[in-house]
Scaffold this active site. Structure first.
Site, mmCIF file in Angstrom:
data_model
loop_
_atom_site.group_PDB
_atom_site.id
_atom_site.type_symbol
_atom_site.label_atom_id
_atom_site.label_comp_id
_atom_site.label_asym_id
_atom_site.label_seq_id
_atom_site.Cartn_x
_atom_site.Cartn_y
_atom_site.Cartn_z
ATOM 1 N N CYS A 155 0.836 -1.203 0.000
ATOM 2 C CA CYS A 155 0.000 0.000 0.000
ATOM 3 C C CYS A 155 0.878 1.262 0.000
ATOM 4 O O CYS A 155 1.822 1.347 -0.787
ATOM 5 C CB CYS A 155 -0.910 -0.086 1.237
ATOM 6 S SG CYS A 155 -2.326 1.017 1.240
ATOM 7 N N ALA A 156 0.598 2.207 0.885
ATOM 8 C CA ALA A 156 1.344 3.466 0.928
ATOM 9 C C ALA A 156 2.791 3.290 1.392
ATOM 10 O O ALA A 156 3.566 4.254 1.385
ATOM 11 C CB ALA A 156 0.628 4.470 1.833
#
Lengths: 266, 266
Positions: A155-156
């Site tokens: 993800c991030a």
């Protein structure tokens, strides 16, 4: 569509690294630490590693997303010869993005300067922005990366690798809502549930760390172990709504998803 | 096969409850706590609930499997009007089955006697056997169940519900390796990624808590929220090996899966 899904599933086929998921698995190395070191050497930075278990360090920081960290943890913690350790700037409980759960970092970054595998989860809200300015974390990521067999993100987490300067020219993926940021840090935005480029593997949003973790399990051991762990986790998903990617839904759902993410992690 | 998958995805169709996933979602109630209470009443034990957020208690105990707890947590923690709390006999860090991660229980069982939703994760090894003999935990589960809107389990968590005497005649599922035990406690072994029977929802092994959690999110709010959270978690899985259920693999893989599960949780 099934072709598209297949290409997407094997998103690594579309990276510059030229290491395909299929080939990676076919190449499967025997289980254990030596094997993992070999696999690592095969991937790039080929220096002799210390003896003992393959150490996987999962970075925790206030505001991390729990499943980003626990998906890879659950996929890797049963791999023979692998030790998964939760690490943070300081050892101790670390709050998630929604601030209603804590996972304990059992070691500090200083105690784990040279993990064999680095897993960088994403996060939400103020905590995520703070990490992107946290020089102790960014320095640790940058230095540890020099010696890792594998450097991975979920993800991030790819934004953290990018802020540490590790993503310039690297084919990579991240959460669907953050793909523009990847370009800002010089990565080559590449579709795929996870994207392998040399020793860097980036996974898509939140739940994608499971897919990446199971693949990484096979690279740290062999395909037999990867296949068995996918069964052990009974990872035969049946998403109840079929809306798990932006292309499978509508603008209203995307807007609500972003609102729910933002409201839960102010 | 696609028919079979469809029926399997909507395993609830095959339960006695007569509440189908499709219908459940179509019935989608407006978001928020009042809505959740209504949804709960719709499911059975329809007593007035206390005001305030819908409290989801995720039970932790030494030897629990991390993803069993974190899958539902991640699926539910952003539902408007819902508060997810990790609970254990004593508040504090709780070790997972593989003993290399701790999640903090923020409240003790005594502090949360009447959760609106109970999530019972499975576990491994000695810790799992200990829970099945732990009267404080079994009593809490039994008493809390009288007042819940929803009582849910993931993986071997169904065995805990069974030991608490809640599964007699209840269509249910669990980890593929434990289905015989379900019959021992009087449950009706029912295939499905998750199985809904009245207010009891049981999920299959480890990763199935995500599928169940997203469905439960829609029941505690509405379908729009469920669809948006599936997108927020980017739950568009692409298992790298396609070996996530026993029927999709071979005896050797099943044997190795059981060995890896056992070795990691002695």
């Amino acid at each position: 569509m099934s072709d598209e899904r297949e290409r997407s599933r094997r998103g690594v086929l579309r990276t510059a690294a030229g290491v395909t998921l299929g080939a990676g698995i076919a190449a499967g190395v025997p289980a254990g630490t030596a094997a993992a070191a070999t696999a690592g050497k095969g991937e790039g930075e080929g220096e002799a590693r210390k003896p003992g278990p393959v150490e996987v360090a999962v970075l925790l920081y206030e505001g991390f997303t729990a499943l980003d960290a626990v998906g890879p943890y659950e996929s890797l913690c049963r791999v023979p010869g692998v030790q998964v350790t939760m690490v943070a700037v300081k050892a101790g409980p670390v709050l998630t993005d929604t601030r209603d759960m804590e996972i304990v970092a059992t070691k500090s970054l200083r105690q784990v300067p040279r993990p064999d595998v680095m897993v960088i989860p994403g996060g939400g809200g103020a905590g995520m922005y703070a990490v992107l300015e946290n020089t102790r974390i960014l320095d640790w990521v940058r230095r540890a990366h020099r010696h890792t067999l594998w450097t991975t993100s979920v993800c991030a987490g790819a934004a953290i690798l990018g802020k540490a300067g590790l993503m310039r020219g690297v084919p990579a993926t991240t959460h669907w809502a953050l793909r523009d940021y990847l370009k800002e840090v010089g990565a080559i935005d590449t579709p795929g549930r996870f994207v392998e480029s040399g020793k860097i593997i980036t996974a898509a949003g939140i739940s994608a760390g499971i897919d990446m973790g199971l693949y990484l399990a096979s690279r740290l051991s062999d395909e037999r172990v990867g296949r068995a762990l996918e069964l052990a986790l009974e990872y035969d998903p049946e998403p109840p709504f079929g809306t798990g990617s932006p292309g499978k839904t509508d603008a209203g759902t995307r807007t609500l998803a972003l609102k729910l993410l933002a409201d839960a992690a102010p």
